[in-house]
Motif scaffolding. Structure first.
Motif, mmCIF file in Angstrom:
data_model
loop_
_atom_site.group_PDB
_atom_site.id
_atom_site.type_symbol
_atom_site.label_atom_id
_atom_site.label_comp_id
_atom_site.label_asym_id
_atom_site.label_seq_id
_atom_site.Cartn_x
_atom_site.Cartn_y
_atom_site.Cartn_z
ATOM 1 N N GLY A 1 0.784 -1.222 0.000
ATOM 2 C CA GLY A 1 0.000 0.000 0.000
ATOM 3 C C GLY A 1 0.813 1.267 0.000
ATOM 4 O O GLY A 1 0.266 2.367 -0.062
ATOM 5 N N ALA A 2 2.137 1.145 0.048
ATOM 6 C CA ALA A 2 2.983 2.328 0.123
ATOM 7 C C ALA A 2 3.304 2.915 -1.247
ATOM 8 O O ALA A 2 3.975 3.948 -1.330
ATOM 9 C CB ALA A 2 4.289 1.989 0.855
ATOM 10 N N TRP B 1 12.689 3.312 2.438
ATOM 11 C CA TRP B 1 11.578 2.462 2.861
ATOM 12 C C TRP B 1 10.328 3.314 2.992
ATOM 13 O O TRP B 1 10.350 4.388 3.609
ATOM 14 C CB TRP B 1 11.904 1.766 4.181
ATOM 15 C CG TRP B 1 12.842 0.636 3.974
ATOM 16 C CD1 TRP B 1 12.524 -0.685 3.798
ATOM 17 C CD2 TRP B 1 14.267 0.707 3.864
ATOM 18 N NE1 TRP B 1 13.658 -1.426 3.586
ATOM 19 C CE2 TRP B 1 14.748 -0.598 3.622
ATOM 20 C CE3 TRP B 1 15.187 1.754 3.952
ATOM 21 C CZ2 TRP B 1 16.095 -0.889 3.466
ATOM 22 C CZ3 TRP B 1 16.526 1.480 3.790
ATOM 23 C CH2 TRP B 1 16.974 0.163 3.551
ATOM 24 N N LEU B 2 9.228 2.821 2.411
ATOM 25 C CA LEU B 2 7.943 3.502 2.440
ATOM 26 C C LEU B 2 7.009 2.768 3.388
ATOM 27 O O LEU B 2 6.818 1.557 3.257
ATOM 28 C CB LEU B 2 7.326 3.548 1.041
ATOM 29 C CG LEU B 2 8.214 4.093 -0.080
ATOM 30 C CD1 LEU B 2 7.473 4.040 -1.412
ATOM 31 C CD2 LEU B 2 8.650 5.513 0.222
ATOM 32 N N LEU C 1 13.381 6.887 5.671
ATOM 33 C CA LEU C 1 12.065 6.319 5.921
ATOM 34 C C LEU C 1 11.018 7.366 5.564
ATOM 35 O O LEU C 1 11.084 8.508 6.027
ATOM 36 C CB LEU C 1 11.933 5.920 7.386
ATOM 37 C CG LEU C 1 10.659 5.217 7.831
ATOM 38 C CD1 LEU C 1 10.586 3.818 7.237
ATOM 39 C CD2 LEU C 1 10.606 5.141 9.353
ATOM 40 N N ILE C 2 10.041 6.980 4.728
ATOM 41 C CA ILE C 2 8.993 7.907 4.303
ATOM 42 C C ILE C 2 7.647 7.339 4.740
ATOM 43 O O ILE C 2 7.266 6.234 4.341
ATOM 44 C CB ILE C 2 9.013 8.105 2.773
ATOM 45 C CG1 ILE C 2 10.362 8.695 2.342
ATOM 46 C CG2 ILE C 2 7.871 9.011 2.333
ATOM 47 C CD1 ILE C 2 10.525 8.776 0.838
ATOM 48 N N ILE D 1 5.848 12.158 -2.516
ATOM 49 C CA ILE D 1 6.526 10.920 -2.124
ATOM 50 C C ILE D 1 7.501 10.484 -3.206
ATOM 51 O O ILE D 1 8.640 10.085 -2.921
ATOM 52 C CB ILE D 1 5.485 9.821 -1.838
ATOM 53 C CG1 ILE D 1 4.662 10.179 -0.605
ATOM 54 C CG2 ILE D 1 6.165 8.464 -1.647
ATOM 55 C CD1 ILE D 1 3.448 9.308 -0.392
ATOM 56 N N THR D 2 7.067 10.559 -4.459
ATOM 57 C CA THR D 2 7.949 10.186 -5.571
ATOM 58 C C THR D 2 9.188 11.068 -5.597
ATOM 59 O O THR D 2 10.312 10.581 -5.789
ATOM 60 C CB THR D 2 7.197 10.289 -6.905
ATOM 61 O OG1 THR D 2 6.068 9.416 -6.878
ATOM 62 C CG2 THR D 2 8.101 9.897 -8.068
#
Length: 264
Positions: free
Chosen positions: A14-15, A112-113, A165-166, A177-178
């Motif tokens: 889902g990230a 890491w998402l 970490l996002i 996010i991208t």
């Protein structure tokens, strides 16, 4: 063990890992390597594993521990698979929930998402809606409980090691996010346009076909859901895709769509 060049995008379901990795790879002319597309290929090279239903029945903590154990076993296989692609200094964009910060000491470029619980649930339910998989529906809640444990583990390991970490909210800003992922991974060397870029995109498409057909046979799907296949034209920055099944991919490729089309 000497590692090939890689950049990693890890995290929980889902990230947006798959979408972001695909977008990044195509925009930056990088080879894409989703670990999930090698799942059945890895099963033949791993020791016998307990069925997922048995692991989930032991509770989320035990199931998460089992997942991490298998992920560590698969690490050597992922490295070997990337090495077989003969990429030289060009890094593969490796993507999947199997990648944990504690496994990435040899990978300087990694991110890491982590989605919140609502986003993870939405992603799993959307995936189930695409295929007739009663067994998958039956274990949904157990998988979500395991996902929570794994997300906590990723967060803790990333903070301990100072890795990127996002956090992904239930209302994600996908553009932001991208951009954060691209900033974290830097500007690695690219595949040469033309024959080499075309060869790697075909390699990725064939991996998707193989995985899809094996998954279909394994769970008895009457029909596979469509998968986004990459253009194989070899043009730098080409992000054209076509969604279809492996059988449809074979037909389309024979027709030349994936090597020459208006979008290029």
């Amino acid at each position: 063990m000497t590692w090939p060049a890689m950049v990693w995008i890890g995290g929980a379901p889902g990230a947006g890992k798959s979408t972001i990795a695909r977008r990044l790879a195509r925009r930056a002319d990088l080879p894409l390597h989703p670990v999930d597309l090698w799942t059945y290929a890895h099963l033949d090279r791993l020791p016998p594993l307990r069925p997922l239903t048995e692991e989930l029945a032991k509770g989320p903590d035990s199931a998460a521990e089992a997942f991490v154990g298998v992920a560590r076993l698969r690490l050597d296989l992922v490295v070997a698979d990337v090495r077989e692609r003969d990429l030289g200094d060009v890094p593969a964009v490796v993507e999947g929930p199997q990648l944990f910060p504690s496994m990435a000491d040899s990978v300087p470029a990694a991110v890491w998402l982590l989605p919140d619980a609502e986003q993870t649930r939405r992603a799993r339910e959307e995936r189930l809606a695409r295929a007739d998989d009663p067994a998958g529906r039956a274990r949904l809640e157990s998988l979500l409980a395991r996902d929570t444990v794994l997300a906590d583990l990723v967060r803790r390991e990333a903070l301990e090691r100072g890795r990127v970490l996002i956090e992904v909210s239930a209302q994600p800003d996908w553009a932001g996010i991208t951009e954060a992922v691209e900033d974290a991974l830097g500007a690695p060397p690219r595949l040469a346009p033309g024959a080499e870029l075309s060869r790697q995109r075909r390699y990725e498409n064939l991996a998707a076909c193989r995985q899809g057909r094996l998954w279909q046979a394994d769970i008895g799907l009457a029909e596979l859901p469509p998968y986004p296949f990459a253009c194989e034209c070899g043009t730098s920055g080409c992000a054209a895709t076509w969604e279809g099944t492996p059988d449809e991919y074979d037909v389309r490729r024979e027709q030349g769509w994936l090597t020459a089309h208006p979008a290029c």
